[in-house]
Every structure is written in C-alpha cells, then in structure tokens.
Design an enzyme around this catalytic site. Structure first.
Site, PDB file in Angstrom:
ATOM      1  N   GLU A  57      34.861  84.249  64.840  1.00  0.00           N
ATOM      2  CA  GLU A  57      34.671  82.903  64.313  1.00  0.00           C
ATOM      3  C   GLU A  57      34.115  82.926  62.892  1.00  0.00           C
ATOM      4  O   GLU A  57      33.685  83.965  62.392  1.00  0.00           O
ATOM      5  CB  GLU A  57      33.707  82.126  65.206  1.00  0.00           C
ATOM      6  CG  GLU A  57      34.168  82.017  66.645  1.00  0.00           C
ATOM      7  CD  GLU A  57      33.369  80.993  67.426  1.00  0.00           C
ATOM      8  OE1 GLU A  57      33.255  79.849  66.953  1.00  0.00           O
ATOM      9  OE2 GLU A  57      32.864  81.345  68.503  1.00  0.00           O
ATOM     10  N   ASP A  58      34.119  81.751  62.279  1.00  0.00           N
ATOM     11  CA  ASP A  58      33.469  81.521  60.996  1.00  0.00           C
ATOM     12  C   ASP A  58      33.940  82.540  59.952  1.00  0.00           C
ATOM     13  O   ASP A  58      35.122  82.738  59.773  1.00  0.00           O
ATOM     14  CB  ASP A  58      31.947  81.511  61.183  1.00  0.00           C
ATOM     15  CG  ASP A  58      31.203  80.926  59.997  1.00  0.00           C
ATOM     16  OD1 ASP A  58      31.754  80.021  59.338  1.00  0.00           O
ATOM     17  OD2 ASP A  58      30.076  81.371  59.711  1.00  0.00           O
TER      18      ASP A  58
END
Length: 347
Positions: A167-168
């Site tokens: 993620e991110d």
C-alpha cells in the site's frame, strides 16, 4: 488495511447462507491497463497452485498491536475459524522485520499468540506491510535483501503462507513494486509449497493502472503467486451495494490476472481473492453489511477464489459508548457475525 494510523483493512465475516445475489451482478467493465515498466505481453507459464489447505482460504485479519485485540483462541471457540492473518510486520528502520517495526518476531506476545492458535488446531498467515509505518520493500535495497527479510519471518514461525499487503508509497513506486515481485519469486524458489498472497487496494471496476502494472510485473517475472487479492472499500464513490461493488471489482481483477498470465477463466478465478472491511469503512457513508459479506461469499464459492479475508476480527463487534472505532464495526451486530460468514468459505 485500515488502521486509524492508516492501514487499509482486509477481512472475513459472519455465518450465513450462500448469497446467490452475486450471480445476478453484471461483470465490471475493465479499464485498459497501463503498460508495465517492462511491460509487453509476457505470457508466463501458469504454474499449478500451491497446496493450500481449505481453511487457509478464510483467514480474517487480526491486529495484535491495537484495537483491543481479542484472544485468538476465544475467537476460534466462538466462530470455528481456524486461520488468522496476523498484521503487520514492518521495517525496524532498516532491512529487518519486526512487528509494527518495533516488537521482535520471537520471544514476545506475538509469538505466544501464534503458539496458542496452533495449540488449538489452527494456524496463521503473516501479513507484511499495510498502510502505515516503514515498509520493508522500501527499506531493503535489493530483491535479494528483501527476500532475506521475508525469509526471517517465514523461518521464525515455519510459515505455510505469507501475505504482502502492498500500500501507499510501497505500492506507488514502480521500482519497489518490481523489488517485491522479484523478492517473492526468490521466496517461492527457496520455500517449495509456500502460499503467497499480494493484497492491494482497488477501484469498483478492479485494480487501477498501478495494480494492473503490479500484476503484469508478476506475470513477466514468472511469479507463481497464489492469490492476487483486492480490498474493495474506501472507493471514493460507487454504485449499488458494497457487495455488488465488490463483485464488480473482483471481475475486473480476474480480467487483469487472466490477461497478464494467460490463464483460462477457471484458473484466473482461483488466483484472485478478496479482503473486505466489516461495517463502516474509513469513508463517510460507506458501509459493508453482513448481506454484502454473504454476496461476496456466494461469489467466492461459485468461482473458488484463492482467499476470502477481511479487516478485521478486532472490529467484529458492536460499538459501545466511547469505543475505539478500530475495535468495533460501527453497525448493529452480534459478536463475530462477520467472521461467522467468512469461516463458511472453504475454497
């Protein structure tokens, strides 16, 4: 996995009947994929899936570092669930894995929890990553170093399954995406039979260009990943129920995996998975109900998906006065109602 400190959730749920509603949903329109860095259409061999045990397919997330975590063995007794996905292993600031980036892999409460689950006849998937904190994919400077960090986690618990929740910043960086793919390929070669999942966010029509790029990179590298898993929530807008939106997103994921790997329909479905979020999500006005979980269950059973998980066991209870939102679902429910649905999934 969502975490108030910001991890997007993924997860399983409640006891219920097959949701035939999923069969009535129209497949999502798949957006054209952005080309992967080395992209061209590689048609890597589609290796047979690893020997996953059926109960492994339903392994809800539990976060032992916050959210008033329940004793896993109590959850097992109440729901019949056997497997948990325990989150999250992060970087300690370098290329070294620790729980939440701070707690040692062995010798503490996390290892004790895993031993208790196994003593009760269950087992665990360990999740590396999440939204927050220092990511191993970024802190390890090469695929071999990253594979070595993953190996420390595998060796610490003699794991049968590993989840990379990308993620991110770890997800958005093309160099890091490639590093994760290459590291997982090394892990697969050194640990025959280990089951690997790669979990990512999604749009209502399936993975976005970045997610499609990640899948293409996996295919081009010849990564025999067992499950490409999406988290169908925090959409920023969707039509229909969250169950319908989840099925639409999964149809888009199946199309992306089928295209990248050259699978037939059945093999493509068996290499995708879902990690939902129970109750109110991080977005105002977005709620995933038990009916939505049953819709997802029916779809998973129809197509034999690789995984049905959710974020999280911590949240699988009604909220009380002053209760932390990370420790309850935000909707009226009986204890473990979502987990009792998810545990019905057996692959």
């Amino acid at each position: 996995m969502p975490i108030s400190i910001a991890v997007r959730p993924t997860g399983p749920s409640v006891a219920a009947v097959l949701g035939s509603a999923a069969l009535l949903l129209a497949p999502a329109t798949t957006a054209s994929a952005a080309p992967a860095a080395s992209a061209a259409q590689a048609a890597p061999a589609a290796p047979a899936p690893a020997a996953a045990v059926p109960a492994m397919a339903a392994a809800p997330y539990e976060y032992l570092g916050w959210g008033s975590p329940q004793k896993p063995t109590d959850v097992m007794k109440a729901t019949g669930v056997k497997w948990f996905t325990l989150a999250f292993v992060l970087s300690d600031g370098g290329c070294n894995p620790k729980w939440d980036g701070s707690r040692a892999l062995t010798g503490g409460s996390d290892e004790a929890a895993i031993k208790s689950i196994r003593a009760a006849g269950g087992d665990v998937v360990i999740s590396v990553g999440g939204w927050s904190g220092n990511k191993l994919g970024e802190k390890c400077s090469s695929a071999s170093a990253l594979a070595g960090a993953y190996q420390k986690v595998i060796d610490a618990y003699k794991l049968k399954a590993l989840d990379i929740d990308i993620e991110d910043t770890e997800f958005s960086n093309a160099t890091v995406r490639q590093r994760v793919v290459d590291a997982l390929k090394i892990v697969k070669s050194k640990n025959p039979g280990i089951v690997t999942y790669v979990t990512m966010g999604t749009t209502p029509s399936g993975p976005d260009a970045t997610g499609k790029d990640l899948i293409k990179r996996g295919a081009q590298a010849g990564l025999a990943n067992d499950g490409w898993v999406i988290m169908p929530f925090d959409f920023g807008g969707h039509t229909g129920t969250m169950g319908q939106a989840s099925v639409s997103a999964l149809e888009g994921l199946k199309a992306a995996v089928k295209s990248a790997y050259g699978y037939g329909d059945d093999a493509a479905y068996r290499h995708i998975g879902v990690s939902s979020m129970n109750g109110k999500t991080d977005e105002a006005g977005e709620t995933v109900t038990t009916a939505d979980f049953r819709t997802i269950l029916g779809y998973a059973q129809q197509h034999h998906l690789a995984r049905y998980a959710f974020w999280s066991v911590n949240r699988d209870r009604a909220c009380g006065s002053g209760t932390d939102a990370d420790a309850c679902s935000g909707v009226a429910q009986s204890p473990y109602e979502f987990t009792k649905i998810v545990v019905q999934y057996q692959g």
